[in-house]
Write a protein that holds these residues in place. Structure first.
Motif, mmCIF file in Angstrom:
data_model
loop_
_atom_site.group_PDB
_atom_site.id
_atom_site.type_symbol
_atom_site.label_atom_id
_atom_site.label_comp_id
_atom_site.label_asym_id
_atom_site.label_seq_id
_atom_site.Cartn_x
_atom_site.Cartn_y
_atom_site.Cartn_z
ATOM 1 N N SER A 83 0.820 -1.213 0.000
ATOM 2 C CA SER A 83 0.000 0.000 0.000
ATOM 3 C C SER A 83 0.856 1.267 0.000
ATOM 4 O O SER A 83 0.343 2.360 -0.230
ATOM 5 C CB SER A 83 -0.948 0.008 1.203
ATOM 6 O OG SER A 83 -0.207 -0.066 2.408
ATOM 7 N N GLY A 84 2.152 1.113 0.243
ATOM 8 C CA GLY A 84 3.052 2.272 0.200
ATOM 9 C C GLY A 84 3.581 2.546 -1.203
ATOM 10 O O GLY A 84 4.254 3.563 -1.427
ATOM 11 N N LEU A 85 3.284 1.665 -2.149
ATOM 12 C CA LEU A 85 3.791 1.830 -3.518
ATOM 13 C C LEU A 85 2.887 2.783 -4.301
ATOM 14 O O LEU A 85 1.671 2.800 -4.095
ATOM 15 C CB LEU A 85 3.857 0.469 -4.220
ATOM 16 C CG LEU A 85 4.739 -0.566 -3.523
ATOM 17 C CD1 LEU A 85 4.548 -1.946 -4.146
ATOM 18 C CD2 LEU A 85 6.205 -0.143 -3.590
ATOM 19 N N ARG A 86 3.497 3.526 -5.196
ATOM 20 C CA ARG A 86 2.734 4.504 -5.979
ATOM 21 C C ARG A 86 1.950 3.801 -7.091
ATOM 22 O O ARG A 86 2.495 2.934 -7.774
ATOM 23 C CB ARG A 86 3.680 5.536 -6.609
ATOM 24 C CG ARG A 86 4.231 6.537 -5.614
ATOM 25 C CD ARG A 86 5.290 7.403 -6.285
ATOM 26 N NE ARG A 86 4.742 8.147 -7.427
ATOM 27 C CZ ARG A 86 4.124 9.320 -7.315
ATOM 28 N NH1 ARG A 86 4.002 9.878 -6.136
ATOM 29 N NH2 ARG A 86 3.654 9.928 -8.380
ATOM 30 N N PRO A 87 0.670 4.209 -7.268
ATOM 31 C CA PRO A 87 -0.093 3.655 -8.398
ATOM 32 C C PRO A 87 0.574 4.000 -9.726
ATOM 33 O O PRO A 87 1.370 4.942 -9.795
ATOM 34 C CB PRO A 87 -1.458 4.354 -8.283
ATOM 35 C CG PRO A 87 -1.519 4.856 -6.904
ATOM 36 C CD PRO A 87 -0.117 5.136 -6.467
ATOM 37 N N PHE A 88 0.250 3.277 -10.754
ATOM 38 C CA PHE A 88 0.785 3.481 -12.107
ATOM 39 C C PHE A 88 2.278 3.178 -12.188
ATOM 40 O O PHE A 88 2.974 3.707 -13.050
ATOM 41 C CB PHE A 88 0.525 4.915 -12.627
ATOM 42 C CG PHE A 88 -0.926 5.231 -12.833
ATOM 43 C CD1 PHE A 88 -1.597 4.809 -13.968
ATOM 44 C CD2 PHE A 88 -1.632 5.946 -11.876
ATOM 45 C CE1 PHE A 88 -2.949 5.100 -14.148
ATOM 46 C CE2 PHE A 88 -2.970 6.238 -12.048
ATOM 47 C CZ PHE A 88 -3.631 5.815 -13.186
ATOM 48 N N THR A 89 2.793 2.383 -11.262
ATOM 49 C CA THR A 89 4.209 1.994 -11.327
ATOM 50 C C THR A 89 4.296 0.468 -11.411
ATOM 51 O O THR A 89 3.366 -0.239 -11.014
ATOM 52 C CB THR A 89 5.000 2.478 -10.090
ATOM 53 O OG1 THR A 89 4.441 1.865 -8.923
ATOM 54 C CG2 THR A 89 4.956 3.992 -9.947
ATOM 55 N N HIS A 90 5.443 -0.006 -11.908
ATOM 56 C CA HIS A 90 5.638 -1.452 -12.007
ATOM 57 C C HIS A 90 5.632 -2.148 -10.643
ATOM 58 O O HIS A 90 5.038 -3.214 -10.509
ATOM 59 C CB HIS A 90 6.929 -1.764 -12.773
ATOM 60 C CG HIS A 90 6.787 -1.528 -14.244
ATOM 61 N ND1 HIS A 90 7.477 -0.541 -14.912
ATOM 62 C CD2 HIS A 90 6.001 -2.124 -15.165
ATOM 63 C CE1 HIS A 90 7.123 -0.548 -16.184
ATOM 64 N NE2 HIS A 90 6.240 -1.496 -16.368
ATOM 65 N N PRO A 91 6.281 -1.573 -9.616
ATOM 66 C CA PRO A 91 6.218 -2.243 -8.300
ATOM 67 C C PRO A 91 4.786 -2.440 -7.801
ATOM 68 O O PRO A 91 4.462 -3.489 -7.235
ATOM 69 C CB PRO A 91 7.008 -1.298 -7.382
ATOM 70 C CG PRO A 91 7.954 -0.605 -8.295
ATOM 71 C CD PRO A 91 7.219 -0.431 -9.595
ATOM 72 N N ALA A 92 3.922 -1.439 -8.020
ATOM 73 C CA ALA A 92 2.520 -1.594 -7.587
ATOM 74 C C ALA A 92 1.845 -2.715 -8.378
ATOM 75 O O ALA A 92 1.087 -3.516 -7.807
ATOM 76 C CB ALA A 92 1.760 -0.286 -7.787
ATOM 77 N N ALA A 93 2.123 -2.785 -9.669
ATOM 78 C CA ALA A 93 1.532 -3.847 -10.503
ATOM 79 C C ALA A 93 2.001 -5.218 -10.026
ATOM 80 O O ALA A 93 1.208 -6.165 -9.951
ATOM 81 C CB ALA A 93 1.904 -3.627 -11.964
ATOM 82 N N VAL A 94 3.299 -5.328 -9.675
ATOM 83 C CA VAL A 94 3.829 -6.612 -9.210
ATOM 84 C C VAL A 94 3.193 -6.986 -7.865
ATOM 85 O O VAL A 94 2.788 -8.138 -7.655
ATOM 86 C CB VAL A 94 5.372 -6.540 -9.087
ATOM 87 C CG1 VAL A 94 5.924 -7.766 -8.365
ATOM 88 C CG2 VAL A 94 5.998 -6.401 -10.468
#
Lengths: 72, 138
Positions: free
Chosen positions: B36-47
């Motif tokens: 939940s700390g990852l930014r939306p629209f980024t690869h880490p969030a997608a992973v």
């Protein structure tokens, strides 16, 4: 009452009905279909279980990957 | 085997199970906090979102739908579940079709407001994971 307040009130009423019905059916689970019973029934269907998975995936992707305004 | 030995073995099994459940819940909460700390629209969030999706997809592929005891299950109240779901979908679609969004909030825009802080986003992610566990554990 503004449009926004009316919409929030409708959502709140629906949420309250959901909670009441979940509690009611759990209390009388020998007579009524519970939330767990609905989920179990859905997960027994070979296609329905994938529809449930796709819906859950859509919610997760929409909320946490696409983020704010993805479908605006 | 004495009764005392059997009781001790059973209580050890219960405490192992409790520890395993506690560890799994702690891991899920930790994962939720990081994801939940990852930014939306980024690869880490997608992973971070894809990992539970793939895991549950594998669980579904490997398990067969159980026939179950549909004849014994209660049947009353189905229409209420359908009506509640339809009411939620209808109000969501009506709001979605209307604009501006500030006057006609959708479930997504309400969720966005809740998720504007990290704790709120964490709670939503943990709830999403919990719903996934509840659905796909059977």
């Amino acid at each position: 009452m503004s449009s926004a307040n009316l919409t929030y009130a409708v959502y709140a009423a629906i949420a309250a009905l959901w909670v009441l019905w979940i509690v009611f059916t759990f209390a009388r689970r020998n007579r009524y279909v519970t939330a767990d019973g609905v989920a179990a029934r859905l997960m027994r269907g070979p296609i329905a279980r994938w529809v449930v998975w796709a819906s859950w995936a859509f919610v997760g992707w929409h909320l946490f990957v696409r983020g704010r305004g993805a479908f605006e | 085997m004495t009764e005392h030995t059997e009781t001790a073995r059973r209580s050890r099994r219960v405490s192992w199970r409790t520890a395993a459940v506690g560890a799994a819940v702690a891991a899920a909460l930790g994962y939720s906090w990081v994801a939940s700390g990852l930014r939306p629209f980024t690869h880490p969030a997608a992973v971070a979102v894809s990992i539970p999706l793939v895991a549950t997809g594998v669980v579904l592929l490997r398990s067969r739908p159980r026939a179950g005891d549909a004849t014994e299950a209660p049947r009353r109240g189905w229409w209420v579940w359908v009506a509640l779901f339809a009411a939620l979908m209808a109000s969501e679609l009506i709001s979605y079709r209307l604009s501006p969004r500030i006057d006609h909030p959708t479930l997504s825009s309400i969720a966005d407001a809740i998720m504007s802080t990290h704790p709120g986003r964490f709670a939503m992610f943990a709830a999403w994971l919990a719903v996934g566990y509840w659905l796909f554990r059977r």
